[in-house]
Design an enzyme around this catalytic site. Sequence first.
Site: not given
Length: 585
Positions: A305-306
Site C-alpha cells: 500500500s505504500v
Amino acid sequence: MIHKRFIIIGTIFLICLSVLLGRLSQIQLFETKSFTDRNINLIEESVKQRSQEMVIDNGRGKFYDRNMVPLTYEAVPSLILFPFLKKMEWDVEKVASIIGVRENEILQALEAAEEPIVFGKPEPIVLTETQMKAINQLKIPGVFAVKKQYDRKIPPAAQLIGLVGQNEKQISLRYPEKNIPKNTNIGISGLQKSFDEFLLQEENTKLIYHVDGHGGPLFGIDVKYTDPSNPFYPVNVQTTIDGEIQKKAEEIAERHKLKKGGLILVDIDTNSIIASVSRPEMNESNPYGNDGAKNYMLTAQIPGSVFKTVIAAAAIDAQLVPQNRTFDCSRTIHGEIDQQFQHGMIDFTKSFAVSCNNTFATLAKELNEIDKNMIETYAKKLGLTEEVGWQGDVYHFDDFKQLADEEKGQIFLSDAERKDSKLVAQTGIGQQNVRITPLQAANMMATIARGGEKKMVRAVSSIRYKNGTTLYQFPEKKLKGDTLAPYTISKLQQLLREVVVDEEGTGRYLKNLPYEVAGKSGTAQTYRYNENGQEYVNKWFVGYFPFDQPKYALAVVYLDALSTDGSVTPIFQDMVTYLSHLNGQ
C-alpha cells in the site's frame, strides 16, 4: 673434434650464464615490485625476512561520519613492546608504574613474544594521552606508546559501507594498467566498492626493527617509524552518516528483533542518508553468510500500500476524486465481500487513511484507461523507477555512482500486464510486479515533504586528502524529469497526515509523538509460504516529520515477516521519539 666440444660446452655455459644474469636482472632491477604474474613485491618480502615490524596503519583510505568521526577503524592508544627487550636491561619498573600494572605482567608478556606485541590481553590496555607522553619521554628502545589503528570488521552501517577483501581477478579487471600487488585489499561491496580507486592501499605506517638470521639486532637496537611520504594519499571519505544516530538506529532494530529488512533515515534539506540499517546483521566470522552482506535498503521489494501514494497523485491530477465521490470499502478489488475490512462507503481521503484496496484498484484501472503509461509516469515523478543515489562526473570518472549496489524500481514488466484490468488492479495496490527500494520510498517522502523538489540521495559529502584538505565536494543535485504540481503535493501532504490523525488510520499509533508524523503504511503479499502454510509478507511504514517543518524522512521495512511478527510502527515510533529528544523537543 676436442676444439668443437669446447666451443659447444662454452656456448652452453654462456647461454646458461646469460639466462642466470637475465633472471638476476629481472629479480634485482626490473621486476622488484611485481615479480611473476602474482606481482610479488620482492623488496617488501626481503625486508620481511630480515625485520620485525608492527603495522600501525594498513594504508587504505578510511570512512568517517559527517562529523569526521572514524567509522571503519578505531585508533587505540597502545603500548608496543619489541621482543629484544627480554634480552636487555631496561626500566620496566617505570613503565609498569605509568600504566598501573605489575612489572611481572610486562615481563611475562615479553617472554612469549617472538614479534612486536601490543601489551594487554585479551584486549589492549588503552593509554591516556598523559601516559603516552610519559612513556615516550623515557626513550627506551623497543618501548613505544602509539595510536594503533584497528580495522572494524563490522563497522556502523556495515552493509552501506561495504566489505573489503583480496581478489586477484577483480584487481586485474578493475585496474589492468596499474601495477597493484595481488594481495592488495579492494572494495567488494557498498561504498568500499564505489570509492575503491580513491581508497587503494598505499604503504603501511609501521614500527620496524631489523634483525639477523637468528633474530638478533642487525643495526643495534634502533627501531624506525616509517610513514608514507605522500601527504595526500590515500584519501579519506566523509560520509553523511551521523555516527550517534546510526548507533541508536541499530539498537532500536535489535531491540525490536528485526530479522530481515531495516530502516533508512534521510535528511530532507540536503537529501542525505543519516542512518542506514540492514538486517540480517553482518556476521564477523562469515560476513557473506545468511545474506548478511546484502544491503536491503538498496534492493527492490514489493511495497504494497505504500505505492498507493503514486495512484493518489495521479488520481488527483486526473480529477478522478471529487469530494463527493465515495468507494465501497467493504469489498475486495475483485468485487467480493471483504472478509477482513468493512469500512462501508467512504471518500477518497478516508480511503487513503485506512488504506482501502478497492479504492486504489478502481482508480488504477481508471488511470490505465486514460493512458496505459500513466501509472509509470507518476511513479517516475516520485523517483520510484530510477536510481536515486548520487551520480555524476567526478574527475576522470564518467557517471560515478556513490551507491553502486542500488537497484531500480519497476511497475509493469510487459504490455500484456497493462492490458489486463485484474493485473492493473493488483498494480494499483502495490502488488503484482511493483518493486521499489526502501531508499526510493524514503526519497519519495522527502520529495513530498520538500514540496515536490526531486533530489539525488547522497551517502557521501566529500573526499578528503590525507592532510585534511578537500579533494572533491559532492554537491546537492536534482533528479532529472518531471515533478508534481504544487497543488498535488499539498493534497498528498494532507493525505499522509490523515493516515496518522484519523482515528481508524493505519498510522494512528504514531499520533501522539513529540513530532507530528505524516506517512503511509504497507503490507505486501509475497505469495511465498513457510512449512506451516503461513504467508510471508513485507511490512512497511514510510513517512516524514515534523509535519509543519519537515526535517527527516524515514522508511522502515520488515521483509518476509509473518502476521504474528507484529508491525514496524513501533520501530518508526522509537526513531521519531529519539530524534525529537536529540533535538530538544
